[in-house]
Design an enzyme around this catalytic site. Structure first.
Site, PDB file in Angstrom:
ATOM      1  N   ASP A  20     -13.294 -21.388  -2.827  1.00 11.75           N
ATOM      2  CA  ASP A  20     -13.857 -20.306  -2.008  1.00 11.75           C
ATOM      3  C   ASP A  20     -14.827 -20.825  -0.941  1.00 11.75           C
ATOM      4  O   ASP A  20     -14.958 -22.029  -0.729  1.00 11.75           O
ATOM      5  CB  ASP A  20     -14.545 -19.267  -2.901  1.00 11.75           C
ATOM      6  CG  ASP A  20     -15.851 -19.770  -3.485  1.00 11.75           C
ATOM      7  OD1 ASP A  20     -15.968 -20.996  -3.693  1.00 11.75           O
ATOM      8  OD2 ASP A  20     -16.760 -18.949  -3.730  1.00 11.75           O
TER       9      ASP A  20
ATOM     10  N   ASP B  24     -18.042 -21.310  -0.613  1.00 14.71           N
ATOM     11  CA  ASP B  24     -19.050 -22.331  -0.926  1.00 14.71           C
ATOM     12  C   ASP B  24     -18.561 -23.331  -1.969  1.00 14.71           C
ATOM     13  O   ASP B  24     -19.351 -24.133  -2.485  1.00 14.71           O
ATOM     14  CB  ASP B  24     -20.359 -21.678  -1.377  1.00 14.71           C
ATOM     15  CG  ASP B  24     -20.174 -20.840  -2.627  1.00 14.71           C
ATOM     16  OD1 ASP B  24     -19.060 -20.339  -2.861  1.00 14.71           O
ATOM     17  OD2 ASP B  24     -21.160 -20.686  -3.382  1.00 14.71           O
TER      18      ASP B  24
ATOM     19  N   SER C  22     -20.927 -17.058  -0.580  1.00 15.40           N
ATOM     20  CA  SER C  22     -19.795 -17.395  -1.431  1.00 15.40           C
ATOM     21  C   SER C  22     -18.456 -17.006  -0.828  1.00 15.40           C
ATOM     22  O   SER C  22     -18.083 -17.484   0.226  1.00 15.40           O
ATOM     23  CB  SER C  22     -20.008 -16.749  -2.798  1.00 15.40           C
ATOM     24  OG  SER C  22     -19.009 -17.148  -3.690  1.00 15.40           O
ATOM     25  N   HIS C  23     -17.758 -16.090  -1.473  1.00 17.21           N
ATOM     26  CA  HIS C  23     -16.401 -15.713  -1.071  1.00 17.21           C
ATOM     27  C   HIS C  23     -16.385 -14.563  -0.072  1.00 17.21           C
ATOM     28  O   HIS C  23     -15.320 -14.113   0.320  1.00 17.21           O
ATOM     29  CB  HIS C  23     -15.634 -15.306  -2.326  1.00 17.21           C
ATOM     30  CG  HIS C  23     -16.425 -14.322  -3.145  1.00 17.21           C
ATOM     31  ND1 HIS C  23     -17.507 -14.712  -3.913  1.00 17.21           N
ATOM     32  CD2 HIS C  23     -16.335 -13.001  -3.262  1.00 17.21           C
ATOM     33  CE1 HIS C  23     -18.032 -13.656  -4.490  1.00 17.21           C
ATOM     34  NE2 HIS C  23     -17.350 -12.590  -4.111  1.00 17.21           N
TER      35      HIS C  23
ATOM     36  N   ASP D 278     -17.361 -23.107  -5.110  1.00 12.12           N
ATOM     37  CA  ASP D 278     -17.598 -23.070  -6.556  1.00 12.12           C
ATOM     38  C   ASP D 278     -16.515 -22.348  -7.340  1.00 12.12           C
ATOM     39  O   ASP D 278     -16.449 -22.464  -8.556  1.00 12.12           O
ATOM     40  CB  ASP D 278     -18.994 -22.519  -6.895  1.00 12.12           C
ATOM     41  CG  ASP D 278     -19.224 -21.139  -6.352  1.00 12.12           C
ATOM     42  OD1 ASP D 278     -18.341 -20.592  -5.664  1.00 12.12           O
ATOM     43  OD2 ASP D 278     -20.318 -20.580  -6.612  1.00 12.12           O
ATOM     44  N   ARG D 279     -15.640 -21.582  -6.647  1.00 13.29           N
ATOM     45  CA  ARG D 279     -14.554 -20.902  -7.363  1.00 13.29           C
ATOM     46  C   ARG D 279     -13.259 -21.699  -7.276  1.00 13.29           C
ATOM     47  O   ARG D 279     -13.109 -22.519  -6.370  1.00 13.29           O
ATOM     48  CB  ARG D 279     -14.288 -19.535  -6.743  1.00 13.29           C
ATOM     49  CG  ARG D 279     -15.411 -18.576  -6.925  1.00 13.29           C
ATOM     50  CD  ARG D 279     -14.997 -17.188  -6.454  1.00 13.29           C
ATOM     51  NE  ARG D 279     -16.059 -16.258  -6.827  1.00 13.29           N
ATOM     52  CZ  ARG D 279     -15.938 -14.956  -6.840  1.00 13.29           C
ATOM     53  NH1 ARG D 279     -14.796 -14.398  -6.483  1.00 13.29           N
ATOM     54  NH2 ARG D 279     -16.952 -14.186  -7.201  1.00 13.29           N
TER      55      ARG D 279
ATOM     56  N   LYS E 132     -20.887 -23.204 -11.133  1.00 13.28           N
ATOM     57  CA  LYS E 132     -19.455 -23.362 -11.332  1.00 13.28           C
ATOM     58  C   LYS E 132     -18.946 -24.308 -10.257  1.00 13.28           C
ATOM     59  O   LYS E 132     -19.627 -24.527  -9.258  1.00 13.28           O
ATOM     60  CB  LYS E 132     -18.746 -22.017 -11.332  1.00 13.28           C
ATOM     61  CG  LYS E 132     -18.996 -21.151 -10.115  1.00 13.28           C
ATOM     62  CD  LYS E 132     -18.291 -19.819 -10.318  1.00 13.28           C
ATOM     63  CE  LYS E 132     -18.565 -18.855  -9.189  1.00 13.28           C
ATOM     64  NZ  LYS E 132     -19.679 -17.959  -9.480  1.00 13.28           N
TER      65      LYS E 132
HETATM   66  C1  G1P Z   1     -18.949 -11.796  -8.842  1.00 13.40           C
HETATM   67  C2  G1P Z   1     -18.220 -12.175 -10.114  1.00 13.40           C
HETATM   68  C3  G1P Z   1     -19.121 -12.975 -11.015  1.00 13.40           C
HETATM   69  C4  G1P Z   1     -19.657 -14.188 -10.272  1.00 13.40           C
HETATM   70  C5  G1P Z   1     -20.296 -13.755  -8.963  1.00 13.40           C
HETATM   71  C6  G1P Z   1     -20.706 -14.948  -8.112  1.00 13.40           C
HETATM   72  O1  G1P Z   1     -20.062 -11.010  -9.151  1.00 13.40           O
HETATM   73  O2  G1P Z   1     -17.731 -11.026 -10.783  1.00 13.40           O
HETATM   74  O3  G1P Z   1     -18.432 -13.346 -12.170  1.00 13.40           O
HETATM   75  O4  G1P Z   1     -20.592 -14.880 -11.034  1.00 13.40           O
HETATM   76  O5  G1P Z   1     -19.384 -12.966  -8.203  1.00 13.40           O
HETATM   77  O6  G1P Z   1     -19.617 -15.733  -7.741  1.00 13.40           O
HETATM   78  P1  G1P Z   1     -20.057  -9.409  -9.018  1.00 13.40           P
HETATM   79  O7  G1P Z   1     -19.630  -9.086  -7.609  1.00 13.40           O
HETATM   80  O8  G1P Z   1     -19.034  -8.924 -10.004  1.00 13.40           O
HETATM   81  O9  G1P Z   1     -21.453  -8.992  -9.356  1.00 13.40           O
HETATM   82 ZN    ZN Z   2     -18.666 -19.045  -4.436  1.00  7.95          ZN
END
Ligand code: G1P
Ligand code: ZN
Length: 543
Positions: free
Chosen positions: A277, A279, A113-114, A281-282, A376
């Site tokens: 982000d 991947d 992801s990010h 989805d954000r 998302k």
């Molecule tokens: C974080 C975000 C959460 C999201 C997840 C995946 O998780 O807070 O809302 O679903 O990334 O993108 P966390 O690192 O808080 O467990």
């Molecule tokens: Zn992501």
């Protein structure tokens, strides 16, 4: 087809977190590490004869190598076909879209992801079920259990598939369809939004900037914004995906998407800015010199959904994660539809959407989406905003302020303390949980605590219970402080503090969130002893 059975021994750290298994690249490069986890997925989900699997990732370092290994393992485990994105690319929402469109036996998504990428960055893998959504906890726990007792995995010896050309290939007896990663997704977007109205907006002098952060959404943005919607070429920033995201941190927030923030807060700023982000989805939404808090963004999308073709017939219900502000609850109330409060993580929305109970859902962490997929969806959120802007012909700031004037403002902020020692983070959480009795009814200035608990959720569809989902401190006036440990990091611990207060009075809506929340911030630091215990005197990221 020659299937090789390879003897292996378990790793003890393959527990999926908030969104799949995430580790540093060198961890995944260890012999058998990826193979063990993939075999544990296949053993857990079972592979119906000749089933189809979707496979793709965000293009980060190690994506291509991992795809080749997984293809050979899928063939050895009895899959009949794998749909893989060209060059191994599929954004997370596009993967969800493809799983649903072709009714596959789920899919494997390669992404952290990010989180940053590159040889020393992070890598990740998760399984999405047949509904296109992240596997529920029941399955991720079973995969973890399997990974702890695995003794062998299956793989075929075959040459690598040429992923750079769409077409049909064979790995053992299994077909591999290398598909265009963008077209199915772009078609879905066209079915939901008023592309004609958005095209008129984008070609009519409205200035828009989208930052793909050198991540997966670059090609999606090119196709949708440039080709299909006619946005001028200067609208796109960092649209070429790179395996290390150009050395950046592909997280669309005010800290890491600073390049876009500088443009939108600079002189001669465009009308609208957005980023997504690693991947895809954000999303982050910005107006001219204006930031839309993700919790507000969800509420504004919900309140304006009737303007968007895909949602004009109404919303069945809305869901938000517990730490997300209650701004959307006020919209749900006005629309007279149910609003659900789930634990953090997209996997908790799947059941509600499958049961037809909710249409829109979102999280404060820059995640918004709907039942068009089961993830998302960053570009979807940007298109939703563009659709609203095209119809309402007002600025982002005007739309947001009108929203606050009508519903009141849920002033909101999240403070992240990243990469702190795990022991210190656990100590803070333990302290809070042992203070519940003492804190109950405690008075801090004019604020009085009404309730403290560790959030627990019972899924209204299948009755499953998820405990330990974050400490809530709720005050009699509805203000809240929430403490949670991140479940997506790979190094040390990240402690998140979520702060929320309700401000009905328009006269105070211009106030900066940090000053409006200063009393809550002070209380949070006092009751958690955070600074003393972690040695940090300020958060790493403030949203
Ligand atoms: C974080 C975000 C959460 C999201 C997840 C995946 O998780 O807070 O809302 O679903 O990334 O993108 P966390 O690192 O808080 O467990
Ligand atoms: Zn992501």
């Amino acid at each position: 087809m020659q299937i090789r059975t390879v003897t292996t021994t378990p790793f003890n750290d393959q527990k999926p977190g908030t969104s799949g298994l995430r580790k540093r690249v060198p961890t995944f490069q260890q012999a058998n590490y990826l193979e063990n986890f993939v075999q544990s997925i296949f053993d857990t989900i079972g592979v119906p004869s000749r089933a189809t699997l979707v496979l793709g990732g965000d293009g980060r370092f190690y994506n291509r190598e991992a795809i080749q290994i997984i293809l050979k393992m899928a063939a050895a485990n009895g899959f009949g076909r794998v749909l893989v994105g060209k060059n191994g690319i599929l954004s997370t929402p596009a993967a969800s879209c493809v799983i649903r469109k072709y009714n596959t036996h789920g899919g494997i998504i390669l992404s952290a992801s990010h989180n940053p990428g590159g040889p020393d960055g992070d890598f990740g893998i998760k399984y999405n079920a047949t509904n296109g959504g992240p596997a529920p906890e029941k399955i991720t726990e079973a995969i973890f259990a399997q990974s702890k007792k695995i003794s062998q995995y299956r793989i075929v010896d075959s040459s690598d598939v040429a992923l750079d050309k769409a077409g049909e290939y064979k790995v053992g007896d299994m077909m591999v369809s290398v598909i265009d990663p963008v077209s199915d997704y772009a078609e879905l977007m066209e079915s939901l939004f008023d592309f004609d109205a958005i095209r008129s907006l984008l070609t009519g002098g409205f200035r828009f900037r989208f930052d793909a952060m050198h991540a997966v959404n670059g090609p999606y943005a090119q196709e949708i914004f440039s080709h299909r919607l006619g946005a001028p070429s200067e609208s796109l920033m960092n649209a070429v995906p790179l395996p290390d995201f150009g050395g950046g941190h592909p997280d669309p927030n005010l800290t890491y998407a600073h390049e876009l923030v500088e443009v939108l807060y600079g002189e001669n700023a465009p009308d609208f800015g957005a980023a997504s982000d690693g991947d895809g989805d954000r999303n982050m939404i910005l107006g001219k010199h204006f930031f839309v808090n993700p919790s507000d963004s969800l509420a504004i999308l919900a309140a304006n959904a009737y303007l968007v073709p895909g949602y004009k017939n109404g919303l069945a219900g809305i869901a938000r994660s517990m730490p997300t502000s209650a701004a959307v609850d006020r919209v749900a109330k006005a629309l007279d539809i149910p609003c659900y409060e789930t634990p953090t993580g997209w996997k908790f929305f799947g059941n509600l959407m499958d049961a037809g109970k909710v249409t829109l859902c979102g999280e404060e962490s820059f995640g918004t989406g709907s039942d068009h997929v089961r993830e998302k969806d960053g570009l979807w959120a940007v298109l939703f905003w563009l659709n609203i802007l095209a119809i309402r012909k007002q600025t982002v700031e005007e739309i947001t302020r009108e929203h606050w004037a009508r519903y009141g403002r849920n002033v909101y902020s999240r403070h992240d303390y990243e990469g702190i020692p795990t022991d210190a983070a656990n100590g803070v959480m333990k302290l809070l949980m042992s203070s519940f009795t003492k804190l109950q009814n405690a008075q801090f200035g004019d604020l009085k605590i009404k309730l403290c608990d560790d959030f627990s959720y019972t899924d209204p569809v299948d009755g499953s219970v998820s405990n330990g989902q974050g400490v809530r401190i709720v005050f009699t006036d509805g203000s809240r402080i929430v403490f949670r440990l991140s479940g997506t990091g790979t190094e040390g611990a990240t402690l998140r503090i979520y702060l929320e207060a309700f401000e009905p009075d328009v006269a105070n809506h211009h106030l900066d969130a940090q000053s409006a929340l200063s009393q809550l911030i002070e209380i949070a630091l006092q009751i958690s002893e955070l600074h003393q215990r972690t040695g940090r005197d300020r958060p790493t990221v403030i949203t």
